[in-house]
Design a protein around this motif. Structure first.
Motif, mmCIF file in Angstrom:
data_model
loop_
_atom_site.group_PDB
_atom_site.id
_atom_site.type_symbol
_atom_site.label_atom_id
_atom_site.label_comp_id
_atom_site.label_asym_id
_atom_site.label_seq_id
_atom_site.Cartn_x
_atom_site.Cartn_y
_atom_site.Cartn_z
ATOM 1 N N VAL A 94 -6.701 4.318 -3.919
ATOM 2 C CA VAL A 94 -5.731 4.740 -2.688
ATOM 3 C C VAL A 94 -6.431 6.123 -1.971
ATOM 4 O O VAL A 94 -6.714 6.998 -2.842
ATOM 5 C CB VAL A 94 -4.431 4.790 -3.076
ATOM 6 C CG1 VAL A 94 -3.589 5.446 -1.945
ATOM 7 C CG2 VAL A 94 -3.775 3.329 -3.291
ATOM 8 N N ASN B 113 -3.482 2.649 -8.149
ATOM 9 C CA ASN B 113 -3.704 3.414 -7.007
ATOM 10 C C ASN B 113 -4.845 4.144 -6.839
ATOM 11 O O ASN B 113 -5.439 4.915 -6.262
ATOM 12 C CB ASN B 113 -2.552 4.577 -6.993
ATOM 13 C CG ASN B 113 -1.088 4.236 -6.397
ATOM 14 O OD1 ASN B 113 -1.153 2.955 -6.249
ATOM 15 N ND2 ASN B 113 -0.349 5.131 -6.156
ATOM 16 N N GLU C 79 -3.308 10.468 1.207
ATOM 17 C CA GLU C 79 -2.599 10.390 2.388
ATOM 18 C C GLU C 79 -1.571 11.850 2.356
ATOM 19 O O GLU C 79 -1.296 12.251 1.578
ATOM 20 C CB GLU C 79 -2.103 9.303 2.584
ATOM 21 C CG GLU C 79 -1.111 9.081 1.469
ATOM 22 C CD GLU C 79 -0.418 7.556 1.475
ATOM 23 O OE1 GLU C 79 -1.129 6.537 2.062
ATOM 24 O OE2 GLU C 79 0.814 7.449 1.192
ATOM 25 N N LYS D 279 1.122 -0.920 -9.423
ATOM 26 C CA LYS D 279 -0.206 -1.452 -9.114
ATOM 27 C C LYS D 279 -1.094 -0.100 -9.165
ATOM 28 O O LYS D 279 -0.659 1.155 -9.033
ATOM 29 C CB LYS D 279 -0.187 -1.969 -7.695
ATOM 30 C CG LYS D 279 0.345 -3.242 -7.627
ATOM 31 C CD LYS D 279 0.516 -3.681 -6.057
ATOM 32 C CE LYS D 279 1.254 -4.985 -6.014
ATOM 33 N NZ LYS D 279 1.973 -5.387 -4.746
#
Lengths: 233, 769
Positions: B9, B6, B12, B4
């Motif tokens: 995203v 990213n 993090e 998928k």
């Protein structure tokens, strides 16, 4: 062929729901929906036994999508939104789902649920929680356990397997005879739910036998009838 | 298959820390932080792999930290006491007001007018103890004790004082070395879930698991043998087992000679040990004497090769007997048939359990806090310890006795000292159980956590006491019962929030762990370290506090003299990601394997001479507690109400976590279906449990896991979660004289609580708590 599967040893399950909560966290699942549940097999309500004290009986049975080899949910989907991966994972492609709901009754195991409303997430976590790789959940589509395909692709166990404090779940390729999960599946008494459905589920259980085998001592402590009024106001 | 995307995203990071809550599991946690928000908790590898793993409570930490009950700013009360009306104020205003009020009270009434108290529902790190001991020149009041200490008292008396929650049990992993383990009043499947793995591993490897619990708990369901004595009769069962072991000669004589008080002579007139010079009674106490079988005289232990284990003798006109003979005689009346009457078990089961335990091979007795919350639980623990002593089932791999519900029992190691304190720094201890029940000089209380809801029995008495106070300050993460009754409320960081690189260091799981900063403080919350330091500076006591908690932690690790810390520095622990295995053996820790007992005699002491005046020098079944069917209240209040621990909470911590509240949403009153039927109650209906002390309303769940006459509401629900009342209104705070005599305080007997139950009208509680 690869066939990812789980074997759950029910004689080690303590009904703590760590698997289910880890799943809910990992996959950013909203209030009211669970991809993994823990059934109490016993009394009418959660954590209760059937029987008369001390001859009582209960055990716990975690339940998720069984990622059936011949999954009945796949052919009923009009938009081909449910697909079977080469490794056996049955996955819902959220962007293709139109929310017709035909797959829900097709599943003999009650593993698919419609996300009727936009997912409600806890305070502070409204932007989603868990794995960044998981698509945000939306209203109007069905959802279910993915065996944490995003973790599997990264070489990790599903979140429920990693979180279980008593190591109930063995996960891996059951078609590989050398694997731990294949060995667990060969254990005496290993069984599946829904053998008669023809769906060929990929989740096996080792039976909860301890409650039947165990010795028990003790008896009820006698009458505890409510007190009689005896003239008390 | 394509991974998928990213692209959307956000950045993090994963920070490893250690859970801080009071189940004692100390799980190592991998915390995913995205855009500054804690979004995921997973198990992180522990340096000792036996301790990798977490529980359902750890998994709810993200919603715990951000829950809607979270206190975000300092607050001052504006409405009447208890009305819950507060306005936000600045930290400076809050701290200045506390300092001004405390200083005025100390000037007018002395430092004992200020009391400090804490509950584990708030930050679990020991805080405010330095400030408490320095304030007002020392001498502030310290409310201490509470609950879950009686079994520790009994074990401490027998084996030597290891502190209030001192551990006497072997490491969890040592269960694999046992042929049999008796899990007594202990339910790790619901209280300390990470401990349950080790019990199941042992069972699956062939160790026989015996669970003694009046209720079919989630641990009992996994046992090889479930034994259900009548609630509160555990002490009678332990004495019955001792009876069988001694009568049938299933004892370890060499162990009794070499490692126990068994051969010591006791004066039968006073119950005190017989010592040299005893006849004149003028000399200082020396070591107890023994009977020399060769010379037929009382002599010092080390001057004879042939001490008597059994016998009654006369020395200079004084009648004496060996401690073992007194033990033998004291358990003579606890025959299997008599104990069967007291416990509701079959006599044959009692005989069989004693024989099975004695003949199994190395065997352990693991105690929990289900046997702690009766009035005489310290006597029970002493009797359980005596079972291990007479059979020599202690100090060997697979053999031991102790509390297993709390902490791993892994190899101990001592951190270096924290910053020094002046000699005069001290506090005046006030036993928690006496607070509100006798006159105290206290006029203001500094509370850490929800003390009133969780640490005190008989809540209406406690609340009445709280109303008499002039000034109440509470530091907490969440609005709870004690905050509602406070004048100033301060928001404390959870163990996940900090501004410092190292919040604290702890020895656990054969390792040294750091707790680093995982996320920024939520709202205006400050760490307990900062709050205490800043208060101290305002009191003019700043010189006794370091600038940061990291300074303290570095000093504790680099200053550790314990060989377990050889070649381990603070910087190394940081570089290793916050955890390093200590220099300790790789085999499971066995208590009393190499170290002697730390009693006065250096032996295991089932005989406690100081308790002779109360008739408790040896454990006896003192059948005066409310739990028993023979109690005067049993006719009026036929149901015994206990508070088992809930899977979703550690005590009351995690009362507010959404995911587990979906599973277990509200307080429920569990009882045997027959008891419900007799009261016209059915599953799902609301019922009121009441006694002379108070009441509670909760939903009925018919559950045959409970014997008739026993009902349950899990502990740790909060005032606002009950339909009406509170389970703590009902609980008992009767004081045990023997505990007070030896330890200066007593355990709160929460399970000595009798109630009656009736249908309740469905109504919500009014605004007044």
């Amino acid at each position: 062929m690869t066939r990812l599967a789980m074997v759950l040893d029910l004689d080690r399950c303590i009904g703590c729901w760590a698997c289910a909560v880890a799943c809910k966290q990992e996959n950013s699942i909203g209030e009211g929906l669970w991809w993994q549940k823990v059934d109490t097999v016993g009394g009418e309500t959660i954590d209760t036994s059937v029987g008369v004290f001390p001859d009582v009986r209960k055990y716990y049975q975690p339940r998720n999508c069984f990622h059936c080899a011949d999954a009945p949910c796949i052919p009923v989907c009009p938009t081909n939104a449910i697909v079977k991966r080469d490794d056996g994972i049955v996955e819902i492609k959220q962007e293709l789902c139109v929310g017709c709901g035909k797959c829900e009754p097709a599943c003999p195991f009650d593993a698919i649920e419609m996300n009727v409303v936009a997912p409600l997430l806890p305070p502070g976590l409204e932007k989603g929680h868990g794995a960044a790789e998981v698509q945000p959940r939306v209203a109007g589509v069905v959802e279910k356990c993915s065996f944490c395909s995003h973790r599997v692709d990264a070489g990790q166990d599903p979140a429920c397997v990693a979180a279980c404090p008593t190591q109930v779940i063995t996960f891996g390729d059951v078609d590989n005879p050398e694997s731990r999960v294949a060995a667990a599946r060969r254990s005496p008494g290993a069984f599946r739910l829904g053998e008669d459905t023809g769906a060929d589920p990929s989740v096996w259980f080792l039976p909860a036998t301890q409650g039947e085998l165990q010795r028990r001592s003790g008896k009820p402590s006698g009458s505890t009838a409510p007190r009689k009024p005896k003239g008390l106001s | 298959r394509m991974a998928k995307s990213n692209s959307s995203v956000s950045p993090e990071q994963v920070v490893n820390t250690v859970c801080a809550h009071n189940c004692g599991g100390r799980s190592r946690l991998a915390c995913t932080v995205r855009d500054g928000v804690l979004v995921r908790v997973e198990p992180a590898p522990a340096p000792d792999d036996a301790y990798t793993g977490l529980c359902v409570r750890c998994l709810t930490l993200p919603q715990w930290v951000y829950s809607k009950e979270r206190i975000k700013t300092p607050m001052r009360r504006v409405g009447p006491r208890g009305s819950g009306q507060f306005v936000p104020i600045s930290w400076d205003e809050a701290l200045d007001e506390i300092v001004d009020r405390f200083n005025a009270l100390i000037d007018a009434h002395g430092s004992s007018s200020i009391a400090f108290v804490r509950s584990t529902s708030a930050s679990p790190i020991a805080s405010y103890t330095r400030l408490a001991s320095l304030l007002g020149g020392g001498g502030t009041s310290n409310f201490y004790g509470g609950v879950d200490m009686a079994v520790h008292m009994g074990l401490n008396s027998t084996f030597g004082d290891k502190g209030m929650y001192g551990q006497h049990s072997n490491e969890w992993t040592d269960r694999l070395n046992s042929k049999l383990t008796i899990v007594w009043g202990h339910n790790p499947a619901e209280t300390a879930m990470t401990a349950m793995r080790h019990l199941l591993n042992a069972r699956d490897a062939g160790c026989q698991v015996v669970v003694i619990d009046p209720r079919y708990s989630a641990t009992a369901m996994h046992a090889n043998w479930w034994i259900a004595p009548r609630p509160g009769s555990d002490l009678a069962l332990a004495l019955g087992l001792l009876h069988v072991l001694i009568v049938e000669g299933l004892i370890d004589r060499p162990f009794l000679f070499d490692h126990s008080c068994a051969p010591f002579l006791v004066r039968t007139d006073s119950g005190k040990y017989f010592r040299s010079g005893d006849a004149s009674t003028s000399e200082k106490p020396s070591a107890p004497q023994v009977w020399d079988l060769h010379s037929g005289r009382a002599v010092e232990l080390n001057s004879t090769a042939a001490p008597a284990l059994e016998g009654r003798f006369e020395v200079n006109g004084v009648s004496v007997a060996t401690a073992f003979t007194l033990l033998t005689d004291s358990v003579a009346k606890y025959t299997p048939s008599h104990v069967a009457e007291l416990t509701g078990l079959d006599a044959s089961d009692i005989v069989d359990l004693a024989r099975t335990y004695a003949k199994a091979g190395p065997a352990q007795i693991g105690l929990g806090y289900g046997v702690d919350r009766y009035k005489h639980s310290e006597l029970f623990a002493r009797a359980a310890a005596a079972i291990a002593i007479v059979t020599g089932n202690i100090g060997k791999p697979g053999a031991g006795v102790g509390v297993q519900s709390h902490y791993h029992g892994s190899h101990p190691a001592r951190l270096g000292p924290g910053p020094a304190l002046p000699k005069w720094a001290s506090t005046k201890p006030v036993p928690m159980i006496e607070v509100g029940r006798r006159d105290l000089p206290v006029r203001a209380v500094f509370c850490q956590g929800d003390w009133i809801n969780q640490r005190m029995g008989d809540m209406n008495t406690s609340l009445a006491y709280l109303k008499t106070l002039e000034f109440v300050v509470t530091v907490d993460h969440f609005f709870q019962t004690t905050t509602q009754w406070s004048d100033i409320v301060l928001p404390a960081c959870t163990f996940l929030e900090d501004n410092s690189a190292a919040r604290d260091a702890l020895v656990f799981g054969n390792s040294i762990y750091l707790r680093p900063k995982v996320i920024d403080p939520v709202g205006e919350a400050r760490t307990d370290f900062e709050i205490e330091r800043d208060l101290a500076r305002r009191f003019g006591l700043g010189e006794w506090f370091r600038e940061s908690s990291e300074d303290v932690v570095r000093g504790q690790i680099d200053g550790a003299r314990d060989p377990a810390f050889d070649n381990i520095t603070y910087d190394q622990v940081v570089q290793a990601g916050g955890a390093i295995r200590l220099n300790v053996p790789t085999t499971p820790h066995v208590q009393y394997g190499n170290d002697g007992f730390t009693t006065k005699s250096g032996r295991a002491e089932f005989y406690i001479e100081e308790l002779a005046e109360l008739g408790e020098a040896l454990p006896a079944f003192v059948a005066d507690h409310e739990a028993l069917l023979t109690h005067a209240l049993a006719e009026r209040y036929p149901m015994l109400l206990v508070q088992t621990h809930a899977r979703q909470r550690a005590h009351s911590t995690f009362f507010n976590t959404a995911w587990t509240l979906e599973i277990w949403p509200e307080p429920i009153l569990e009882m045997n279906p027959d008891d419900a039927r007799q009261r016209g109650l059915a599953n799902g209906e609301m019922a009121e449990a009441y006694n002379d002390r108070g009441h509670v309303v909760a939903r009925v769940v018919c559950n045959p896991d409970f014997p008739p006459g026993m009902c349950n509401i899990t502990e740790g629900w909060k005032q606002q979660q009950y339909a009406d009342g509170n389970v703590q209104e009902l609980t008992n705070s009767e004081i045990n004289a023997g505990q007070t005599l030896i330890w200066g305080h007593a355990n709160i007997p929460f399970f000595d609580t009798r109630v009656e139950i009736r249908p309740a009208a469905l109504k919500r509680q009014g605004a007044e708590a």
